[in-house]
Design a protein around this motif. Sequence first.
Motif, PDB file in Angstrom:
ATOM      1  N   TYR A  88      -8.620  -8.095  11.839  1.00 51.58           N
ATOM      2  CA  TYR A  88      -8.882  -9.512  12.076  1.00 51.58           C
ATOM      3  C   TYR A  88      -7.698 -10.240  11.487  1.00 51.58           C
ATOM      4  N   SER A  89      -7.053 -11.092  12.268  1.00 53.23           N
ATOM      5  CA  SER A  89      -5.868 -11.767  11.760  1.00 53.23           C
ATOM      6  C   SER A  89      -6.149 -13.246  11.529  1.00 53.23           C
ATOM      7  N   ALA A  90      -5.546 -13.788  10.466  1.00 55.55           N
ATOM      8  CA  ALA A  90      -5.656 -15.225  10.208  1.00 55.55           C
ATOM      9  C   ALA A  90      -5.074 -15.994  11.394  1.00 55.55           C
ATOM     10  N   ASN A  91      -4.109 -15.396  12.048  1.00 56.36           N
ATOM     11  CA  ASN A  91      -3.501 -15.998  13.235  1.00 56.36           C
ATOM     12  C   ASN A  91      -4.063 -15.320  14.486  1.00 56.36           C
ATOM     13  N   PRO A  92      -4.916 -16.002  15.233  1.00 55.86           N
ATOM     14  CA  PRO A  92      -5.540 -15.360  16.400  1.00 55.86           C
ATOM     15  C   PRO A  92      -4.547 -15.007  17.516  1.00 55.86           C
ATOM     16  N   GLN A  93      -3.309 -15.523  17.399  1.00 53.76           N
ATOM     17  CA  GLN A  93      -2.279 -15.156  18.385  1.00 53.76           C
ATOM     18  C   GLN A  93      -1.697 -13.771  18.080  1.00 53.76           C
ATOM     19  N   ALA A  94      -1.863 -13.325  16.850  1.00 54.64           N
ATOM     20  CA  ALA A  94      -1.276 -12.034  16.467  1.00 54.64           C
ATOM     21  C   ALA A  94      -2.001 -10.911  17.180  1.00 54.64           C
ATOM     22  N   GLU A  95      -1.222 -10.042  17.834  1.00 53.36           N
ATOM     23  CA  GLU A  95      -1.858  -8.946  18.563  1.00 53.36           C
ATOM     24  C   GLU A  95      -1.126  -7.641  18.308  1.00 53.36           C
ATOM     25  N   GLY A  96      -1.803  -6.562  18.640  1.00 57.68           N
ATOM     26  CA  GLY A  96      -1.166  -5.253  18.576  1.00 57.68           C
ATOM     27  C   GLY A  96      -1.733  -4.365  17.492  1.00 57.68           C
ATOM     28  N   TYR A  97      -1.429  -3.094  17.658  1.00 52.78           N
ATOM     29  CA  TYR A  97      -1.913  -2.103  16.693  1.00 52.78           C
ATOM     30  C   TYR A  97      -0.965  -2.032  15.500  1.00 52.78           C
ATOM     31  N   LYS A  98      -1.443  -1.450  14.435  1.00 54.84           N
ATOM     32  CA  LYS A  98      -0.594  -1.184  13.267  1.00 54.84           C
ATOM     33  C   LYS A  98      -0.969   0.182  12.708  1.00 54.84           C
ATOM     34  N   VAL A  99       0.021   0.852  12.164  1.00 49.32           N
ATOM     35  CA  VAL A  99      -0.259   2.138  11.518  1.00 49.32           C
ATOM     36  C   VAL A  99       0.230   2.050  10.078  1.00 49.32           C
ATOM     37  N   TYR A 100      -0.621   2.400   9.151  1.00 50.94           N
ATOM     38  CA  TYR A 100      -0.282   2.300   7.733  1.00 50.94           C
ATOM     39  C   TYR A 100      -0.309   3.668   7.060  1.00 50.94           C
ATOM     40  N   TYR A 101       0.591   3.844   6.126  1.00 59.77           N
ATOM     41  CA  TYR A 101       0.465   4.975   5.197  1.00 59.77           C
ATOM     42  C   TYR A 101       0.470   4.388   3.798  1.00 59.77           C
ATOM     43  N   SER A 102       0.024   5.139   2.849  1.00 57.79           N
ATOM     44  CA  SER A 102      -0.096   4.642   1.484  1.00 57.79           C
ATOM     45  C   SER A 102       1.275   4.532   0.831  1.00 57.79           C
ATOM     46  N   ALA A 103       1.513   3.448   0.128  1.00 58.26           N
ATOM     47  CA  ALA A 103       2.809   3.238  -0.519  1.00 58.26           C
ATOM     48  C   ALA A 103       2.814   3.866  -1.898  1.00 58.26           C
ATOM     49  N   GLY A 104       3.711   4.800  -2.097  1.00 61.95           N
ATOM     50  CA  GLY A 104       3.790   5.488  -3.383  1.00 61.95           C
ATOM     51  C   GLY A 104       4.057   4.553  -4.537  1.00 61.95           C
ATOM     52  N   ASP A 105       4.858   3.505  -4.273  1.00 62.06           N
ATOM     53  CA  ASP A 105       5.227   2.623  -5.381  1.00 62.06           C
ATOM     54  C   ASP A 105       4.064   1.739  -5.838  1.00 62.06           C
ATOM     55  N   ASN A 106       2.979   1.778  -5.086  1.00 60.08           N
ATOM     56  CA  ASN A 106       1.806   1.013  -5.521  1.00 60.08           C
ATOM     57  C   ASN A 106       0.853   1.848  -6.363  1.00 60.08           C
ATOM     58  N   ILE A 107       1.154   3.133  -6.446  1.00 63.45           N
ATOM     59  CA  ILE A 107       0.288   4.010  -7.228  1.00 63.45           C
ATOM     60  C   ILE A 107       1.100   4.509  -8.417  1.00 63.45           C
ATOM     61  N   ALA A 108       0.758   4.030  -9.594  1.00 61.18           N
ATOM     62  CA  ALA A 108       1.544   4.392 -10.774  1.00 61.18           C
ATOM     63  C   ALA A 108       1.012   5.674 -11.392  1.00 61.18           C
ATOM     64  N   GLY A 109       1.404   6.780 -10.821  1.00 57.28           N
ATOM     65  CA  GLY A 109       0.910   8.057 -11.329  1.00 57.28           C
ATOM     66  C   GLY A 109       1.988   8.797 -12.104  1.00 57.28           C
ATOM     67  N   PRO A 110       1.617   9.488 -13.160  1.00 54.92           N
ATOM     68  CA  PRO A 110       2.600  10.307 -13.876  1.00 54.92           C
ATOM     69  C   PRO A 110       2.993  11.518 -13.032  1.00 54.92           C
ATOM     70  N   ALA A 111       4.139  12.082 -13.285  1.00 60.43           N
ATOM     71  CA  ALA A 111       4.587  13.237 -12.512  1.00 60.43           C
ATOM     72  C   ALA A 111       3.769  14.474 -12.883  1.00 60.43           C
ATOM     73  N   GLY A 112       3.582  15.340 -11.920  1.00 58.78           N
ATOM     74  CA  GLY A 112       2.877  16.591 -12.197  1.00 58.78           C
ATOM     75  C   GLY A 112       1.453  16.547 -11.692  1.00 58.78           C
ATOM     76  N   ARG A 113       1.153  17.405 -10.747  1.00 59.88           N
ATOM     77  CA  ARG A 113      -0.131  17.349 -10.080  1.00 59.88           C
ATOM     78  C   ARG A 113      -1.317  17.518 -11.034  1.00 59.88           C
ATOM     79  N   GLU A 114      -1.167  18.420 -11.992  1.00 60.29           N
ATOM     80  CA  GLU A 114      -2.300  18.752 -12.851  1.00 60.29           C
ATOM     81  C   GLU A 114      -2.784  17.566 -13.693  1.00 60.29           C
ATOM     82  N   VAL A 115      -1.926  16.576 -13.948  1.00 57.55           N
ATOM     83  CA  VAL A 115      -2.367  15.449 -14.760  1.00 57.55           C
ATOM     84  C   VAL A 115      -2.756  14.222 -13.934  1.00 57.55           C
ATOM     85  N   LEU A 116      -2.630  14.318 -12.630  1.00 54.49           N
ATOM     86  CA  LEU A 116      -3.026  13.182 -11.800  1.00 54.49           C
ATOM     87  C   LEU A 116      -4.541  13.132 -11.667  1.00 54.49           C
ATOM     88  N   ASP A 117      -5.109  11.934 -11.745  1.00 58.99           N
ATOM     89  CA  ASP A 117      -6.531  11.859 -11.415  1.00 58.99           C
ATOM     90  C   ASP A 117      -6.659  11.807  -9.898  1.00 58.99           C
TER      91      ASP A 117
END
Length: 243
Positions: free
Chosen positions: A107-136
């Motif tokens: 749903y867009s604030a601008n009803p003229q806006a059209e089209g599909y979008k594809v998103y992936y998760s941004a790594g820089d928004n997730i502040a995780g320490p390095a190393g898989r074993e310590v990630l929650d």
Amino acid sequence: MAVIAAMLFGTRDTMPPEADIAQNTSYTVVIDPAHGGGDWGVNVHGIMEKDINLKAAKLIKLKLEKANAGITVVLTRDNDSFLTDAARAGFANSKKASLFISIHCDYSANPQAEGYKVYYSAGDNIAGPAGREVLDWTRVQLYHIGESMKLAAFISQYMQASLIPESGAGANAEANSAVAGKYRKEQSAALASLEGVDMPAVVVELGNLNNSNDLSYLKDEKTLNTMAYHIKEAISYFLKDKK
Ligand SMILES: [Zn+2]
């Protein structure tokens, strides 16, 4: 002649080859029709996002399994039921799936806006320490961002192809029914629904339900089918590329 046309207009040569994966490889794919039950998602004059998401997810499952003997598609829900994001992620992880696609409409604030979008998760928004074993577990998507980005790009690329009416002989009729006026856009964002998903994962927003053009194609079985077809092609190509 077709080759010359492709060189001149830059259409088909930007596309990966038609892709169905080998039958002796097996993959599990999770398609997540977002929302459900009392969570309608976007609701425009009684047209509810949850219903379109489910319809599209079922079409993608049908097409993927029909085209690829080696692919099993599981849906996070196959009826009008409510699930939390964590339940969806946990379900996908328990299937040890190769990829996860959450289907939404926007749903867009601008009803003229059209089209599909594809998103992936941004790594820089997730502040995780390095190393898989310590990630929650909510940060586990960090490990798949490169592949998630690739999957997002493939889906964008294949959906973008539906813009281009192909007039060459032998072209696939289903692929050629154009979904006009759509654009390519893969973006990174902080996506709560992909948190905890331990595999390449993207969110596909099929269109804006409060845009009249988007609403008409999302309500139309034929154009919804076309979108499902392109998403199926992108998934096949992604899995083939992974091999
Ligand atoms: Zn949604």
